[in-house]
Design a protein around this motif. Structure first.
Motif, short mmCIF file in Angstrom:
data_model
loop_
_atom_site.label_atom_id
_atom_site.label_comp_id
_atom_site.label_asym_id
_atom_site.label_seq_id
_atom_site.Cartn_x
_atom_site.Cartn_y
_atom_site.Cartn_z
N CYS A 204 -3.22 -8.12 -14.87
CA CYS A 204 -2.07 -7.82 -15.75
C CYS A 204 -1.10 -6.83 -15.12
CB CYS A 204 -2.57 -7.27 -17.09
SG CYS A 204 -3.36 -8.51 -18.14
N ASN A 207 1.85 -7.85 -13.02
CA ASN A 207 2.99 -8.53 -13.64
C ASN A 207 4.06 -7.51 -14.01
OD1 ASN A 207 4.40 -9.53 -16.32
ND2 ASN A 207 3.71 -11.35 -15.23
N ASN A 208 5.24 -7.65 -13.45
CA ASN A 208 6.31 -6.66 -13.64
C ASN A 208 6.76 -6.54 -15.09
OD1 ASN A 208 6.34 -6.08 -10.90
ND2 ASN A 208 7.87 -7.66 -10.44
N ASP A 209 6.87 -7.66 -15.80
CA ASP A 209 7.30 -7.61 -17.20
C ASP A 209 6.29 -6.85 -18.06
OD1 ASP A 209 9.59 -9.07 -16.69
OD2 ASP A 209 8.60 -10.99 -17.02
N PHE A 210 5.02 -7.13 -17.82
CA PHE A 210 3.99 -6.44 -18.59
C PHE A 210 3.97 -4.96 -18.26
CE2 PHE A 210 -0.37 -4.84 -19.00
CZ PHE A 210 -0.57 -5.07 -20.36
N SER A 212 6.46 -3.10 -17.29
CA SER A 212 7.62 -2.47 -17.93
C SER A 212 7.36 -2.18 -19.40
CB SER A 212 8.85 -3.37 -17.79
OG SER A 212 9.19 -3.55 -16.43
N ALA A 213 6.74 -3.14 -20.09
CA ALA A 213 6.40 -2.94 -21.51
C ALA A 213 5.35 -1.85 -21.68
CB ALA A 213 5.89 -4.25 -22.11
N SER A 216 6.91 1.58 -21.17
CA SER A 216 7.78 1.96 -22.29
C SER A 216 6.99 2.20 -23.59
CB SER A 216 8.83 0.87 -22.53
OG SER A 216 8.21 -0.34 -22.94
N LEU A 221 5.39 -5.60 -27.54
CA LEU A 221 5.82 -6.39 -26.38
C LEU A 221 4.68 -6.55 -25.38
CD1 LEU A 221 8.23 -7.85 -25.16
CD2 LEU A 221 8.91 -5.71 -24.04
N SER A 222 3.90 -5.50 -25.20
CA SER A 222 2.75 -5.57 -24.30
C SER A 222 1.76 -6.64 -24.76
CB SER A 222 2.05 -4.21 -24.23
OG SER A 222 2.91 -3.22 -23.72
N TYR A 225 3.10 -10.17 -23.94
CA TYR A 225 2.92 -10.56 -22.54
C TYR A 225 1.45 -10.81 -22.20
CZ TYR A 225 7.79 -9.53 -21.36
OH TYR A 225 9.17 -9.54 -21.28
#
Length: 241
Positions: A204, A207-210, A212-213, A216, A221-222, A225
């Motif tokens: 996990c 993964n850049n999107d995860f 970032s969430a 933050s 959001l986490s 993803y």
């Protein structure tokens, strides 16, 4: 005179009741413990006879008991225990009773940013000053200075520190992830086998999107993803096996 006789008869009747209750019971000595440590002031009630006592500073107590009596042990911060006396309890020299500490689970802890007391709020350091981890400080030191930078580059120290920084960042992400979701969430919701949870967490944080969430602190959001990542991960595991 009549009143005195009535009182005497009542007292005699009461004594007979008490005697009858204890005549078929044995005086049992016991000790109350929590994790092998004696516990004081535990309330001990024989619900069958309504007789009560409490443990002393060494955890000791004494009660008249017989087979089938229901005994209740209770105290502040301890899990209440109800025990039915069996024959083997009466045959013991000392009746050892183990209690457990009351644990109150915290589902979620929300820390408000405005409530934090920090070095910035106390005026010790400027509020806009960047905070560095240990790995970031080492890399910054290696890159600063007229001689330090080329010497560290030649020796390969800068490259090594970059690797350490990347490892440090991943360790911090793993810590955040471990506290974000409980083990049951991985097993029951994401269908990740227990032995694969650690490996899935590492998957996990790549993964850049995860990431970032996660950084933050956006749990919703986490979670969005990680559900998708779990589907992909499970497909990989099925293919590999």
């Amino acid at each position: 005179m009549k009143t005195n006789n009535t009182y005497f008869l009542f007292l005699l009747f009461f004594c007979q009741i008490v005697f009858c209750q204890n005549s078929d019971r044995e005086e049992i000595h016991g000790i109350v413990q929590v994790d092998s440590a004696a516990v004081e002031r535990v309330n001990i009630v024989n619900k069958t006879t309504q007789k009560a006592t409490s443990s002393d500073k060494n955890g000791n107590f004494t009660l008249f008991l017989k087979e089938g009596d229901l005994i209740v042990f209770s105290a502040v911060n301890l899990v209440t225990l109800q025990k039915v006396i069996v024959q083997s309890d009466l045959e013991k020299t000392i009746l050892l009773v183990q209690l457990q500490t009351e644990r109150i689970p915290l589902k979620e802890v929300v820390i408000k940013e405005e409530s934090k007391i920090t070095a910035e709020s106390l005026g010790i350091i400027p509020s806009d000053q960047k905070k560095y981890t240990v790995a970031e400080r080492r890399l910054y030191t290696a890159r600063s200075g007229l001689l330090d930078r080329p010497l560290n580059w030649i020796s390969g120290r800068t490259a090594q520190l970059k690797k350490e920084l990347a490892v440090s960042e991943k360790e911090q992400l793993m810590v955040k992830l471990e506290y974000l979701f409980e083990e049951n969430f991985y097993i029951e919701t994401l269908k990740i086998k227990k032995d694969y949870i650690r490996d899935f967490q590492l998957y996990c944080i790549e993964n850049n999107d995860f990431v970032s969430a996660l950084k933050s602190k956006n749990k919703t959001l986490s979670k969005f993803y990680i559900l998708t990542l779990a589907q992909n991960y499970n497909k990989i595991i099925v293919y590999e096996n």
